[in-house]
Design a protein around this motif. Structure first.
Motif, PDB file in Angstrom:
ATOM      1  N   LEU A 286     -20.127  42.410  28.644  1.00 52.95           N
ATOM      2  CA  LEU A 286     -20.744  41.867  29.860  1.00 52.95           C
ATOM      3  C   LEU A 286     -20.458  42.734  31.083  1.00 52.95           C
ATOM      4  N   ALA A 287     -19.658  43.774  30.899  1.00 53.65           N
ATOM      5  CA  ALA A 287     -19.234  44.622  32.020  1.00 53.65           C
ATOM      6  C   ALA A 287     -18.676  43.750  33.146  1.00 53.65           C
ATOM      7  N   THR A 288     -17.815  42.815  32.761  1.00 55.42           N
ATOM      8  CA  THR A 288     -17.301  41.813  33.693  1.00 55.42           C
ATOM      9  C   THR A 288     -15.791  41.671  33.554  1.00 55.42           C
ATOM     10  N   TRP A 289     -15.131  41.558  34.700  1.00 49.25           N
ATOM     11  CA  TRP A 289     -13.713  41.238  34.747  1.00 49.25           C
ATOM     12  C   TRP A 289     -13.555  39.730  34.882  1.00 49.25           C
ATOM     13  N   PHE A 290     -12.582  39.168  34.145  1.00 42.67           N
ATOM     14  CA  PHE A 290     -12.305  37.738  34.235  1.00 42.67           C
ATOM     15  C   PHE A 290     -10.838  37.495  34.573  1.00 42.67           C
ATOM     16  N   ASP A 291     -10.606  36.488  35.409  1.00 38.95           N
ATOM     17  CA  ASP A 291      -9.277  35.924  35.636  1.00 38.95           C
ATOM     18  C   ASP A 291      -9.215  34.723  34.700  1.00 38.95           C
ATOM     19  N   VAL A 292      -8.230  34.720  33.801  1.00 41.25           N
ATOM     20  CA  VAL A 292      -8.173  33.710  32.748  1.00 41.25           C
ATOM     21  C   VAL A 292      -6.839  32.973  32.810  1.00 41.25           C
TER      22      VAL A 292
ATOM     23  N   PHE B  90     -11.651  30.179  33.252  1.00 46.67           N
ATOM     24  CA  PHE B  90     -11.882  31.593  33.537  1.00 46.67           C
ATOM     25  C   PHE B  90     -12.964  31.730  34.599  1.00 46.67           C
ATOM     26  N   ARG B  91     -12.827  32.834  35.375  1.00 44.06           N
ATOM     27  CA  ARG B  91     -13.822  33.081  36.415  1.00 44.06           C
ATOM     28  C   ARG B  91     -14.046  34.573  36.554  1.00 44.06           C
ATOM     29  N   ASP B  92     -15.238  34.913  36.973  1.00 39.55           N
ATOM     30  CA  ASP B  92     -15.664  36.297  37.157  1.00 39.55           C
ATOM     31  C   ASP B  92     -14.994  36.854  38.411  1.00 39.55           C
ATOM     32  N   ILE B  93     -14.226  37.934  38.241  1.00 37.38           N
ATOM     33  CA  ILE B  93     -13.575  38.584  39.381  1.00 37.38           C
ATOM     34  C   ILE B  93     -14.000  40.049  39.482  1.00 37.38           C
ATOM     35  N   THR B  94     -15.184  40.355  38.968  1.00 34.46           N
ATOM     36  CA  THR B  94     -15.671  41.731  38.965  1.00 34.46           C
ATOM     37  C   THR B  94     -15.752  42.302  40.373  1.00 34.46           C
TER      38      THR B  94
END
Length: 184
Positions: free
Chosen positions: A94-100, A113-117
């Motif tokens: 997904l080319a995405t960073w997540f905070d988990v 989890f949330r997108d932190i890209t």
């Protein structure tokens, strides 16, 4: 979670959260997926799957690209040790960073989890700027170089930063544009 939440008012709260939330049992089957998690999981799976159709499916079968990643390792570690954990990880498909954030229980895991890209991209840009400033400071502070060498080094640094083949130091005098130093 499904049994505990059922049709209670708390279920609506889980669905309205801005964080994605999912729960899996000890066999790694989805037992709950809120709307935000459903969106992300559908993107990762490559098809729009309603949350209720995800229930009962095994996470690693649905997301084979997640096997042998930080997600896989941290989820397993949390389940084995029965200790909460949190981490940031990049999910390449997904080319995405997540905070988990992962919370284990004897019946499985609850995962927020949330997108932190955007945040990670800002951090990378700040780190790049810091490196540039350090390079500039190094050039300026170099004691053995004369002014002409320092200007050439600064122009090289600027050329690298701007990804150009050349750089110039110039000034305007009246209507005339005067190049002091040109570096190709």
């Amino acid at each position: 979670v499904e049994e505990a939440v059922g049709d209670h008012p708390e279920r609506a709260l889980l669905d309205r959260m801005t964080d994605a939330f999912m729960a899996v049992d000890t066999s790694w089957r989805f037992t709950y997926v809120n709307d935000r998690a459903q969106d992300i999981l559908s993107d990762a799976i490559g098809e729009d799957i309603p949350a209720d159709e995800l229930l009962g499916r095994e996470i690693w079968t649905e997301l084979p690209d997640a096997v042998n990643t930080t997600f896989y390792e941290e989820y397993h570690r949390a389940m084995e040790r029965q200790e909460p954990t949190d981490f940031d990880a990049h999910y390449e498909p997904l080319a995405t960073w997540f905070d988990v954030r992962v919370f284990p229980s004897p019946t499985g895991l609850s995962v927020y989890f949330r997108d932190i890209t955007d945040q990670k991209e800002r951090e990378a840009e700040l780190a790049k700027r810091e490196r540039i400033l350090q390079d500039i400071h190094r050039v300026i502070a170099e004691k053995g170089a004369d002014l002409e060498e320092k200007v050439d080094d600064l122009l090289r640094t600027v050329g690298e930063v701007l990804d150009t083949d050349g750089a110039a130091l110039s000034r305007i005098e009246g209507d005339e544009y005067i190049f002091e130093t040109v570096l190709d």
